[in-house]
Write an enzyme that holds these catalytic residues in place. Structure first.
Site, PDB file in Angstrom:
ATOM      1  N   GLY A 128      -8.400   5.456  -2.328  1.00  0.00           N
ATOM      2  CA  GLY A 128      -9.559   6.064  -2.978  1.00  0.00           C
ATOM      3  C   GLY A 128      -9.692   5.566  -4.410  1.00  0.00           C
ATOM      4  O   GLY A 128      -9.482   4.384  -4.682  1.00  0.00           O
ATOM      5  N   LYS A 150       0.891  -1.172   0.000  1.00  0.00           N
ATOM      6  CA  LYS A 150       0.000   0.000   0.000  1.00  0.00           C
ATOM      7  C   LYS A 150       0.928   1.221   0.000  1.00  0.00           C
ATOM      8  O   LYS A 150       1.506   1.568   1.045  1.00  0.00           O
ATOM      9  CB  LYS A 150      -0.870  -0.026   1.270  1.00  0.00           C
ATOM     10  CG  LYS A 150      -1.793   1.164   1.447  1.00  0.00           C
ATOM     11  CD  LYS A 150      -3.145   0.965   0.827  1.00  0.00           C
ATOM     12  CE  LYS A 150      -4.049   2.164   1.112  1.00  0.00           C
ATOM     13  NZ  LYS A 150      -5.386   2.004   0.518  1.00  0.00           N
TER      14      LYS A 150
HETATM   15  N1  LIG Z   1     -16.654  -8.839   0.350  1.00  0.00           N
HETATM   16  C1  LIG Z   1     -16.847  -8.280   1.558  1.00  0.00           C
HETATM   17  N2  LIG Z   1     -17.429  -8.950   2.544  1.00  0.00           N
HETATM   18  C2  LIG Z   1     -17.637  -8.408   3.752  1.00  0.00           C
HETATM   19  N3  LIG Z   1     -17.271  -7.155   4.076  1.00  0.00           N
HETATM   20  C3  LIG Z   1     -16.665  -6.422   3.116  1.00  0.00           C
HETATM   21  C4  LIG Z   1     -16.417  -6.936   1.819  1.00  0.00           C
HETATM   22  N4  LIG Z   1     -15.806  -5.978   1.084  1.00  0.00           N
HETATM   23  C5  LIG Z   1     -15.687  -4.927   1.894  1.00  0.00           C
HETATM   24  N5  LIG Z   1     -16.210  -5.177   3.122  1.00  0.00           N
HETATM   25  C6  LIG Z   1     -16.310  -4.262   4.257  1.00  0.00           C
HETATM   26  O1  LIG Z   1     -16.188  -2.957   3.789  1.00  0.00           O
HETATM   27  C7  LIG Z   1     -15.068  -2.334   4.398  1.00  0.00           C
HETATM   28  C8  LIG Z   1     -14.372  -1.521   3.336  1.00  0.00           C
HETATM   29  O2  LIG Z   1     -13.767  -2.403   2.439  1.00  0.00           O
HETATM   30  P1  LIG Z   1     -12.249  -2.187   2.050  1.00  0.00           P
HETATM   31  O3  LIG Z   1     -11.455  -1.829   3.268  1.00  0.00           O
HETATM   32  O4  LIG Z   1     -11.795  -3.377   1.292  1.00  0.00           O
HETATM   33  O5  LIG Z   1     -12.432  -0.900   1.109  1.00  0.00           O
HETATM   34  P2  LIG Z   1     -11.318  -0.072   0.348  1.00  0.00           P
HETATM   35  O6  LIG Z   1     -11.855   0.248  -0.977  1.00  0.00           O
HETATM   36  O7  LIG Z   1     -10.029  -0.816   0.426  1.00  0.00           O
HETATM   37  O8  LIG Z   1     -11.202   1.266   1.223  1.00  0.00           O
HETATM   38  P3  LIG Z   1      -9.984   2.327   1.293  1.00  0.00           P
HETATM   39  O9  LIG Z   1     -10.281   3.360   0.252  1.00  0.00           O
HETATM   40  O10 LIG Z   1     -10.080   2.842   2.686  1.00  0.00           O
HETATM   41  O11 LIG Z   1      -8.701   1.587   1.038  1.00  0.00           O
HETATM   42  C9  LIG Z   1     -14.201  -3.469   4.946  1.00  0.00           C
HETATM   43  O12 LIG Z   1     -13.453  -3.084   6.073  1.00  0.00           O
HETATM   44  C10 LIG Z   1     -15.218  -4.509   5.286  1.00  0.00           C
HETATM   45  O13 LIG Z   1     -15.749  -4.246   6.565  1.00  0.00           O
HETATM   46 MG   LIG Z   2      -8.250  -0.301   1.304  1.00  0.00          MG
END
Ligand SMILES: Nc1ncnc2c1ncn2[C@@H]1O[C@H](COP(=O)(O)OP(=O)(O)OP(=O)(O)O)[C@@H](O)[C@H]1O
Ligand SMILES: [Mg+2]
Length: 218
Positions: free
Chosen positions: A113, A43
């Site tokens: 993002g 990351k």
């Molecule tokens: N397939 C899934 N099953 C269950 N929960 C999920 C799933 N995908 C995402 N989530 C939930 O949504 C939250 C946000 O997902 P994630 O952290 O992967 O988003 P991101 O796009 O990486 O966000 P960021 O921009 O902060 O990096 C996770 O912490 C989790 O709680």
């Molecule tokens: Mg993320």
């Protein structure tokens, strides 16, 4: 569970995982890809240090050994856009500061993002993708509005001549959305990762095992 639509493409050096927004599942998709490919994770910019960071979440979900998770280049305290979080911390992000970590494994790199999030006054996340030179996958949450969000993201990536490997959706199956994305986006839905309650390494492993009955998970 997850359905195979296309086999995952082979990776050379690695893949950059971008998304349609923040909080739509890039880290979950990255963990899933790390497990599927036997890849390391990086990351480059972490905005927000309270609670579990993305590196910690991915390491936990994909059960990655510490040496497989490369240190973030920037760890910014506030959960804001990188340019704003950097300003709060009194630093300026510079594309020249970012170099792919050395590793003999393929590398899954997670953006912050979406593609047009600013890094500084002049550059955007998509400029970091070009700088790193990796092909890109787009993560998106399968819900109303996803077609437009994915198609706009694909336009941006292609405007910079980035190689787009495909789209990975999280959440409920929606064939209408998926067909529209494939048709208008001239791309493949590589996988659909189910909504997992609770979100655990075991659930992620099960999703991986259901991906393709002919292939053992890594
Ligand atoms: N397939 C899934 N099953 C269950 N929960 C999920 C799933 N995908 C995402 N989530 C939930 O949504 C939250 C946000 O997902 P994630 O952290 O992967 O988003 P991101 O796009 O990486 O966000 P960021 O921009 O902060 O990096 C996770 O912490 C989790 O709680
Ligand atoms: Mg993320």
């Amino acid at each position: 569970m997850t359905l195979l639509v296309e086999a995952l493409p082979p990776l050379q050096r690695g893949v950059f995982v971008t998304g349609t927004d923040t909080g739509i599942g890039k880290s979950v998709v990255s963990a899933w890809l790390a497990r599927r490919y036997g890849a390391d994770y990086w990351k480059p910019v972490q905005s927000g240090l309270a609670g579990e960071t993305d590196s910690q979440l991915v390491a936990r979900l994909a059960e990655l050994a510490p040496e497989r998770v490369h240190p973030e280049r920037y760890r910014l305290r506030e959960p804001l856009s990188p340019h704003a979080a950097a300003e709060r911390d009194g630093v300026t992000l510079d594309l020249g500061d970012f170099h792919l970590p050395e590793t003999s494994q393929p590398l899954v790199v997670e953006g912050a993002g979406g593609a047009l999030v600013p890094l500084n006054g002049a550059e955007l996340m998509v400029d970091l993708m070009v700088h790193l030179g990796l092909p890109v996958m787009v993560a998106a949450r399968n819900r109303l509005g996803v077609i437009n969000q994915v198609l706009m993201t694909l336009e941006v990536l292609r405007s910079r001549d980035l190689s787009v490997l495909g789209v990975i959706l999280t959440g409920e199956e929606n064939r209408v959305n998926e067909e529209a994305i494939e048709q208008h986006g001239r791309t493949a839905i590589l996988a659909r990762i189910p909504w997992m309650e609770p979100l655990t390494p075991q659930a992620l492993l099960a999703a991986s095992m259901h991906f393709d009955s002919t292939t053992e998970p890594y």
